[in-house]
Design a protein around this motif. Sequence first.
Motif, PDB file in Angstrom:
ATOM      1  N   ILE A  60       0.842  -1.194   0.000  1.00  0.00           N
ATOM      2  CA  ILE A  60       0.000   0.000   0.000  1.00  0.00           C
ATOM      3  C   ILE A  60       0.880   1.248   0.000  1.00  0.00           C
ATOM      4  CG2 ILE A  60      -1.663   1.342   1.336  1.00  0.00           C
ATOM      5  CD1 ILE A  60      -2.739  -1.338   2.426  1.00  0.00           C
ATOM      6  N   ALA A  61       1.866   1.254   0.905  1.00  0.00           N
ATOM      7  CA  ALA A  61       2.692   2.454   1.084  1.00  0.00           C
ATOM      8  C   ALA A  61       3.616   2.714  -0.098  1.00  0.00           C
ATOM      9  CB  ALA A  61       3.504   2.331   2.369  1.00  0.00           C
ATOM     10  N   GLU A  62       4.176   1.670  -0.666  1.00  0.00           N
ATOM     11  CA  GLU A  62       5.219   1.857  -1.679  1.00  0.00           C
ATOM     12  C   GLU A  62       4.710   1.793  -3.108  1.00  0.00           C
ATOM     13  OE1 GLU A  62       8.480  -0.743  -0.962  1.00  0.00           O
ATOM     14  OE2 GLU A  62       9.045   0.251   0.914  1.00  0.00           O
ATOM     15  N   ASP A  63       3.485   1.314  -3.304  1.00  0.00           N
ATOM     16  CA  ASP A  63       3.024   1.162  -4.691  1.00  0.00           C
ATOM     17  C   ASP A  63       1.572   1.614  -4.873  1.00  0.00           C
ATOM     18  OD1 ASP A  63       3.246   0.230  -7.434  1.00  0.00           O
ATOM     19  OD2 ASP A  63       1.940  -1.409  -6.821  1.00  0.00           O
ATOM     20  N   TRP A  64       0.635   0.942  -4.212  1.00  0.00           N
ATOM     21  CA  TRP A  64      -0.781   1.143  -4.514  1.00  0.00           C
ATOM     22  C   TRP A  64      -1.223   2.578  -4.285  1.00  0.00           C
ATOM     23  CZ3 TRP A  64      -5.002   2.554  -1.431  1.00  0.00           C
ATOM     24  CH2 TRP A  64      -6.247   2.437  -2.055  1.00  0.00           C
ATOM     25  N   TYR A  65      -0.924   3.128  -3.122  1.00  0.00           N
ATOM     26  CA  TYR A  65      -1.423   4.467  -2.794  1.00  0.00           C
ATOM     27  C   TYR A  65      -0.920   5.498  -3.791  1.00  0.00           C
ATOM     28  CZ  TYR A  65      -2.852   8.399   0.138  1.00  0.00           C
ATOM     29  OH  TYR A  65      -3.459   9.534   0.630  1.00  0.00           O
ATOM     30  N   ARG A  66       0.300   5.331  -4.266  1.00  0.00           N
ATOM     31  CA  ARG A  66       0.896   6.302  -5.186  1.00  0.00           C
ATOM     32  C   ARG A  66       0.328   6.176  -6.606  1.00  0.00           C
ATOM     33  NH1 ARG A  66       5.417   8.005  -2.240  1.00  0.00           N
ATOM     34  NH2 ARG A  66       5.804   6.611  -0.476  1.00  0.00           N
ATOM     35  N   ARG A  67      -0.400   5.096  -6.868  1.00  0.00           N
ATOM     36  CA  ARG A  67      -1.017   4.914  -8.191  1.00  0.00           C
ATOM     37  C   ARG A  67      -2.471   5.343  -8.210  1.00  0.00           C
ATOM     38  NH1 ARG A  67      -1.926   0.139  -9.286  1.00  0.00           N
ATOM     39  NH2 ARG A  67      -1.042  -1.073  -7.573  1.00  0.00           N
ATOM     40  N   THR A  68      -3.012   5.789  -7.093  1.00  0.00           N
ATOM     41  CA  THR A  68      -4.436   6.118  -7.011  1.00  0.00           C
ATOM     42  C   THR A  68      -4.622   7.590  -6.677  1.00  0.00           C
ATOM     43  OG1 THR A  68      -4.738   5.756  -4.628  1.00  0.00           O
ATOM     44  CG2 THR A  68      -4.785   3.804  -6.056  1.00  0.00           C
ATOM     45  N   ALA A  69      -5.861   8.033  -6.866  1.00  0.00           N
ATOM     46  CA  ALA A  69      -6.215   9.416  -6.537  1.00  0.00           C
ATOM     47  C   ALA A  69      -6.749   9.533  -5.116  1.00  0.00           C
ATOM     48  CB  ALA A  69      -7.257   9.922  -7.530  1.00  0.00           C
ATOM     49  N   LEU A  70      -6.536   8.515  -4.289  1.00  0.00           N
ATOM     50  CA  LEU A  70      -7.041   8.570  -2.926  1.00  0.00           C
ATOM     51  C   LEU A  70      -6.411   9.726  -2.142  1.00  0.00           C
ATOM     52  CD1 LEU A  70      -9.038   7.034  -1.145  1.00  0.00           C
ATOM     53  CD2 LEU A  70      -7.145   5.637  -0.314  1.00  0.00           C
ATOM     54  N   CYS A  71      -5.167  10.062  -2.490  1.00  0.00           N
ATOM     55  CA  CYS A  71      -4.510  11.173  -1.803  1.00  0.00           C
ATOM     56  C   CYS A  71      -5.270  12.483  -2.023  1.00  0.00           C
ATOM     57  CB  CYS A  71      -3.063  11.302  -2.254  1.00  0.00           C
ATOM     58  SG  CYS A  71      -2.892  11.628  -4.017  1.00  0.00           S
ATOM     59  N   ASP A  72      -5.854  12.662  -3.215  1.00  0.00           N
ATOM     60  CA  ASP A  72      -6.632  13.870  -3.484  1.00  0.00           C
ATOM     61  C   ASP A  72      -7.976  13.830  -2.777  1.00  0.00           C
ATOM     62  OD1 ASP A  72      -4.659  14.874  -5.303  1.00  0.00           O
ATOM     63  OD2 ASP A  72      -5.396  13.431  -6.779  1.00  0.00           O
ATOM     64  N   LEU A  73      -8.590  12.659  -2.728  1.00  0.00           N
ATOM     65  CA  LEU A  73      -9.903  12.525  -2.098  1.00  0.00           C
ATOM     66  C   LEU A  73      -9.813  12.687  -0.591  1.00  0.00           C
ATOM     67  CD1 LEU A  73     -11.132   9.496  -4.228  1.00  0.00           C
ATOM     68  CD2 LEU A  73     -11.940  11.854  -4.396  1.00  0.00           C
ATOM     69  N   LEU A  74      -8.719  12.201   0.007  1.00  0.00           N
ATOM     70  CA  LEU A  74      -8.537  12.308   1.463  1.00  0.00           C
ATOM     71  C   LEU A  74      -7.682  13.502   1.854  1.00  0.00           C
ATOM     72  CD1 LEU A  74      -7.892   8.555   2.418  1.00  0.00           C
ATOM     73  CD2 LEU A  74     -10.041   9.822   2.531  1.00  0.00           C
ATOM     74  N   GLN A  75      -7.115  14.202   0.846  1.00  0.00           N
ATOM     75  CA  GLN A  75      -6.193  15.298   1.107  1.00  0.00           C
ATOM     76  C   GLN A  75      -5.049  14.830   2.008  1.00  0.00           C
ATOM     77  OE1 GLN A  75      -6.496  18.906  -0.219  1.00  0.00           O
ATOM     78  NE2 GLN A  75      -7.136  17.253  -1.560  1.00  0.00           N
ATOM     79  N   LEU A  76      -4.439  13.726   1.577  1.00  0.00           N
ATOM     80  CA  LEU A  76      -3.354  13.097   2.334  1.00  0.00           C
ATOM     81  C   LEU A  76      -2.248  12.752   1.336  1.00  0.00           C
ATOM     82  CD1 LEU A  76      -2.728  12.105   5.218  1.00  0.00           C
ATOM     83  CD2 LEU A  76      -3.638   9.883   4.555  1.00  0.00           C
ATOM     84  N   GLY A  77      -1.132  13.496   1.405  1.00  0.00           N
ATOM     85  CA  GLY A  77      -0.083  13.351   0.420  1.00  0.00           C
ATOM     86  C   GLY A  77       0.562  11.978   0.395  1.00  0.00           C
ATOM     87  N   ASP A  78       1.179  11.638  -0.744  1.00  0.00           N
ATOM     88  CA  ASP A  78       1.829  10.336  -0.897  1.00  0.00           C
ATOM     89  C   ASP A  78       2.874  10.092   0.191  1.00  0.00           C
ATOM     90  OD1 ASP A  78       0.303  10.085  -3.132  1.00  0.00           O
ATOM     91  OD2 ASP A  78       1.917  10.493  -4.559  1.00  0.00           O
ATOM     92  N   GLU A  79       3.621  11.122   0.520  1.00  0.00           N
ATOM     93  CA  GLU A  79       4.712  10.954   1.490  1.00  0.00           C
ATOM     94  C   GLU A  79       4.195  10.741   2.915  1.00  0.00           C
ATOM     95  OE1 GLU A  79       3.404  15.135   1.475  1.00  0.00           O
ATOM     96  OE2 GLU A  79       3.909  13.663  -0.094  1.00  0.00           O
ATOM     97  N   GLU A  80       2.913  11.017   3.146  1.00  0.00           N
ATOM     98  CA  GLU A  80       2.357  10.858   4.492  1.00  0.00           C
ATOM     99  C   GLU A  80       1.958   9.421   4.797  1.00  0.00           C
ATOM    100  OE1 GLU A  80       2.608  13.278   6.335  1.00  0.00           O
ATOM    101  OE2 GLU A  80       2.640  15.067   5.064  1.00  0.00           O
ATOM    102  N   VAL A  81       1.863   8.588   3.772  1.00  0.00           N
ATOM    103  CA  VAL A  81       1.444   7.193   3.956  1.00  0.00           C
ATOM    104  C   VAL A  81       2.665   6.297   3.848  1.00  0.00           C
ATOM    105  CG1 VAL A  81       0.030   5.311   3.044  1.00  0.00           C
ATOM    106  CG2 VAL A  81      -0.869   7.653   3.075  1.00  0.00           C
ATOM    107  N   ASN A  82       3.089   5.732   4.975  1.00  0.00           N
ATOM    108  CA  ASN A  82       4.210   4.797   4.991  1.00  0.00           C
ATOM    109  C   ASN A  82       3.831   3.586   5.826  1.00  0.00           C
ATOM    110  OD1 ASN A  82       4.937   5.383   7.855  1.00  0.00           O
ATOM    111  ND2 ASN A  82       5.469   7.389   7.016  1.00  0.00           N
ATOM    112  N   LYS A  83       4.624   2.550   5.728  1.00  0.00           N
ATOM    113  CA  LYS A  83       4.252   1.280   6.365  1.00  0.00           C
ATOM    114  C   LYS A  83       4.160   1.406   7.883  1.00  0.00           C
ATOM    115  CE  LYS A  83       8.961  -0.643   6.394  1.00  0.00           C
ATOM    116  NZ  LYS A  83       9.130  -0.552   7.851  1.00  0.00           N
TER     117      LYS A  83
END
Length: 506
Positions: A60-83
Amino acid sequence: MERSRRFGDVYLAPTLWRGVGLEELCERLLPPGQERISWAKMAAVLVAARFCEPSSELHIAEDWYRRTALCDLLQLGDEEVNKDRLYRGLDHLLVHKAALEAHLSQRCGELFAIQNDVLLYDVTSTYFEGQAEANPQARRGHSRDHRPDCKQVCIALVVTFDGFPLGYEVFAANTNDSRTLQTIVATMEARHGVVGRVWITDRAMASAKNLAWLRETGRRYIIGAPKSELKKFGAELAAAAGWRTVQAGVEVKLARHPETDEIVILCRSADRRSKERAMHDRFSERIAAALERLAARIARSKKHLDPAPINRQIGRLLQRNQRAAARFAIALEPDGCPAGVRLCVTCNDAFDDWAAISEGAYLLRSNIADWNDQQLWKAYIQLTQAEAAFRIQKDQLNVRPIWHQREDRVQAHILVCFLAFVMWKSLEMWQQRAGLGNSPRTILEELARIQSHDVVLPTTTHGQIRLRCVTHPDPAQAALLDRLGLVLPKRMRIAEQAAPPLAAIA
C-alpha cells in the motif's frame, strides 16, 4: 497530461466508507491528538486498499497508494502514507472493534432494512506465512484451506439472514468448532440484544452439551445434525407418507426427537441422492477391483504368506474408500494352497438397504414450534450466506495468508478485512437494488478504468496552469454510474492549494 492515477474505484470506496457511517464514527473514536496525520484517515486508507486491491501494508505504502487518486480525495499526500504509520493505524483501530460492530449493525439496518433476529453462524480458518511464534492463537488444526503445513487461526463469523456481517471472533486453530458456540452467542447477544434471536448453524456445532445449553437458556435454534442420527429415524425415512415438497427436488418431513422432544426436520434431496449414490458406486468399484487384484496375487503366490501385512493393506484400502467400506465383509481364511490363506469377500445387504433409504437424506434439529416445515428448511438453507461470506473474504479480499506475526496485528488484519467485507456487501446490496446483478468486483474493475490526470497548460504571461481533471466516462461507465446514482467530479483541487478536506472535490 501528467500524473495519471486510478480514480473510479477509489472514489467509490470513500463513498461507501461515508455511507455506512464509518468516517464519522472513526473521527469520533479516533479524535485528533499529537499525531500529525489523523488515525481516522489511516483507517480509511487501510480499508479502502483492502476493498479495491487487497495487499500488504508495505505494498500500500510503496506502490498502490501512489497509483491512485485517494490522496486527493482524502487530502493526504503520498509521502504521508508509509508502512510504519499504517501499522500504527492497525493498532489504533483494533481497540474499537466492539464499537465498530455495534455501529454497523444499527447503521446497515437503517440503510438496507436488514433484520438481525435470525443469525447465521459458521467457522473457517486462515493460515500464516511464517512461524507466528509471537501469537499464542497460531496453532496447527483442521485446515479448510488445505494447508496443514501452516499454523492458522479460526474465524467465527455471524451474518444476518441476508448475509450482512454482524460480528466475528478469532479463536486458536486447535479449538473445536462446537466449543466456540456458547462464546459467540453470549458475545453477540451482549452487543446486539437477546430478544427474538434465532441461531442457525451447521452440524459441527451440534454437540449434546451445546444443544442442552441452548434449550435450558431459552434460545431458539436450527442446527444440522450428524448423519449418524438418521438411523434413529429409519422408519420415518422409509415411510412414504408425510413428505412435503418445499422446492423442486427437495422434500421434508417433521418428526419428534425420541430423547429430547425437539422438532426434527427430515430432508431428502434428489440431487444429493444422485451425488451420494455415485460416490458409493465409485468407492465400491475401487474396493472391489483392489480386492480382486489382491485375491489373484494371493492365489498366484508359491510361498506361504504372512496374514498381518495383507490385513494392513486391506485396512489402508478401506480407509481410502471409507464411504463404501461397510459394504464389504472381508476375511483371510486358512487354505491348503501354497499361500496358506485365501481372501473371502461378501457384500453386506444391510448396507445396500440402508443406503437406498438414507442416500440424499439429512436432518435438522430445532426447538422452534411456531414455524412450519418449509420455513425451518428455508431458514437453514440460508446458511450458505455465511459460507459465501468466507469465500468472498478469502478470494476477493485476501484474508489469507496472514503475514503478520504478532497476535494484535493479526486481530487488526482480520478487522480490516471484516470492515472491507461490510463495504463489499453494502455495494452488493446497492447494485442489486439498482438492477446491476451481485458482482461488486465487476463494478470495481469497470470503474477502475476511470482515471484522473493533471492537464498542464503553458501560457505566455502566467507560466503554467495545472488542472487536475477526471476523465469523462465512456457510455458503459456512464450508464453504470447513472444506475448507482453517482456523479463524478470533473475537476479536483490540487493538494497544495487545497481547502479543508470536505471541500476537496470542486
